[in-house]
Design a protein around this motif. Structure first.
Motif, PDB file in Angstrom:
ATOM      1  N   VAL A 153       0.873  -1.179   0.000  1.00 32.32           N
ATOM      2  CA  VAL A 153       0.000   0.000   0.000  1.00 32.32           C
ATOM      3  C   VAL A 153       0.906   1.224   0.000  1.00 32.32           C
ATOM      4  N   PRO A 171      -1.014   4.964   2.332  1.00 31.24           N
ATOM      5  CA  PRO A 171      -2.126   4.594   3.210  1.00 31.24           C
ATOM      6  C   PRO A 171      -2.652   5.775   4.015  1.00 31.24           C
ATOM      7  N   MET A 181      -7.440   3.154   8.397  1.00 31.43           N
ATOM      8  CA  MET A 181      -7.119   1.743   8.559  1.00 31.43           C
ATOM      9  C   MET A 181      -7.948   1.181   9.703  1.00 31.43           C
ATOM     10  N   VAL A 193      -7.356  -1.091   4.561  1.00 32.01           N
ATOM     11  CA  VAL A 193      -6.573   0.138   4.474  1.00 32.01           C
ATOM     12  C   VAL A 193      -6.998   0.952   3.250  1.00 32.01           C
ATOM     13  N   CYS A 237      -6.049   3.536   0.426  1.00 32.71           N
ATOM     14  CA  CYS A 237      -4.874   4.036  -0.285  1.00 32.71           C
ATOM     15  C   CYS A 237      -5.282   5.269  -1.081  1.00 32.71           C
ATOM     16  N   TYR A 268      -7.516  -1.698   0.296  1.00 30.41           N
ATOM     17  CA  TYR A 268      -6.781  -2.955   0.270  1.00 30.41           C
ATOM     18  C   TYR A 268      -7.125  -3.779   1.502  1.00 30.41           C
ATOM     19  N   THR A 303      -1.181  -8.739   0.791  1.00 28.78           N
ATOM     20  CA  THR A 303      -2.133  -7.686   0.468  1.00 28.78           C
ATOM     21  C   THR A 303      -2.899  -8.016  -0.803  1.00 28.78           C
ATOM     22  N   GLY A 356      -4.229   6.235  10.949  1.00 25.45           N
ATOM     23  CA  GLY A 356      -4.657   4.848  10.911  1.00 25.45           C
ATOM     24  C   GLY A 356      -4.630   4.113  12.224  1.00 25.45           C
ATOM     25  N   ASP A 359       4.723   4.751   3.270  1.00 20.23           N
ATOM     26  CA  ASP A 359       4.540   3.396   2.757  1.00 20.23           C
ATOM     27  C   ASP A 359       4.903   2.314   3.767  1.00 20.23           C
TER      28      ASP A 359
END
Length: 342
Positions: A85, A88, A91, A100, A102, A109, A118, A315, A332
């Motif tokens: 991802v 992100p 989450m 999550v 993106c 995802y 993933t 997240g 990332d």
């Protein structure tokens, strides 16, 4: 604290002299919410803390935990857990799966909590800071997504993306209120909205300062004001919707900059991401203790994670076995930390 009736609501002066307005919800909504709130305390134990208890605990390496009153965890204590991802944002966990958002490719995802493997779940989300996941009795997964850029509350299933409510400016945080309603913080309008699962929208609180993170423990709502350090986190008593004089909100935590995500942990503490000198930190407080104290100052919170990541951290989500997952917004790498000592 004096309250002056006005058409459609009540204005109240808070302790800091801030003017806040809460419209009374419609009679139909109030009647339905009265039932919700009567069982709110019982449901609290099955709210976000229960979400963190779903599924079987995933095996984890032995790492340093953060016992209460100890020094905070630092970057070297964090475990790098990542999937494919790239950018992100929001989450959440459901069972042994992580969902999550993106922002880079407008996709949700699905990640496997044990391996980080993933899979693409669905396309069509512009950007969101929060996801709420639930599973129906038949096993269907429902993802409720406040799409910040689209200004909509979306219902996402494997069959597609459905717009539930579009009369929102910049929806940020979202928590369920029983099985009928959601509370949605709207950062651009400075409000918390009461949104039904069929799309009706009514303002519950306004006069907030760029509200972001949102939580609900069965009787109290907590909201982060990212635009005001002196009102960093406030609490509101939701019993007001039953027709009582509305509680205008009091400060829970003051003196913090750019508070974002809020999350009630399995330990009952309130966890939150904030900015200190441009770096992303996570703190926690005992909400009841702060309320009894008239609010907690910055030096009274417990710093749990002091990272070397740029603020804001995003997240925040607890796994079934109590680990706290988070990441640098649009970074990332996803990380987790053992923030609760057994």
């Amino acid at each position: 604290m004096a309250a002056t009736p006005v058409e459609g609501g009540i204005y109240s002066s808070g302790k800091q002299g801030n003017r806040r307005f809460r419209r009374r919800v419609s009679h139909a909504a109030a009647a339905a919410l009265a039932i919700v709130l009567m069982i709110g305390t019982a449901l609290a134990a099955n709210g976000h803390a229960a979400d963190a208890a779903q599924g079987s605990p995933t095996p984890t390496p032995v790492v340093t935990a953060a016992p209460e009153g100890s020094e905070p965890l630092t970057q070297t204590d964090l475990v790098w857990f990542t999937g494919d991802v790239a950018r992100p944002n929001g989450m959440t966990w459901l069972g042994d799966l992580i969902y999550v958002i993106c922002e880079g490719d407008k996709t949700i995802y699905k990640m496997y909590g044990t391996s980080g493997e993933t899979d693409t779940y669905i396309y069509g989300i512009l950007d969101a800071y929060t996801i709420y996941a639930e599973e129906e009795s038949g096993g269907n997964v429902l993802l409720w997504v406040p799409d910040y850029k689209a200004g909509k509350l979306l219902l996402v299933t494997v069959g597609g993306v459905e717009t539930i409510a579009s009369a929102l400016a910049g929806p940020w945080g979202l928590v369920p209120l029983g099985s009928t309603y959601f509370l949605v913080s709207d950062s651009l309008s400075g409000t918390v909205e009461l949104v039904s699962r069929t799309g009706e929208v009514e303002t519950f609180v306004d006069g907030l300062a760029r509200p972001t993170g949102l939580e609900y423990d069965g009787s109290l709502m907590y909201v982060a004001n990212s635009g005001s350090a002196e009102r960093a986190i406030e609490w509101y008593e939701l019993a007001a919707v039953r027709g009582d004089e509305p509680h205008p909100g009091d400060v829970l935590v003051r003196g913090l900059d750019n508070v974002m995500g809020l999350r009630i942990g399995p330990d009952g503490k309130l966890y939150f991401a904030y900015d200190e000198g441009g770096l992303g930190l996570i703190g926690r407080v005992d909400p009841a203790a702060c309320q009894a104290n008239g609010g907690c100052d910055a030096d009274q919170i417990e710093r749990v994670v002091v990272s070397e990541l740029d603020a804001p951290l995003a997240g925040l989500a607890f796994s079934p076995d109590g680990r706290l997952f988070f990441h640098e917004r649009y970074g990332d790498r996803l990380y987790w930390a053992e923030v609760i000592e057994e």
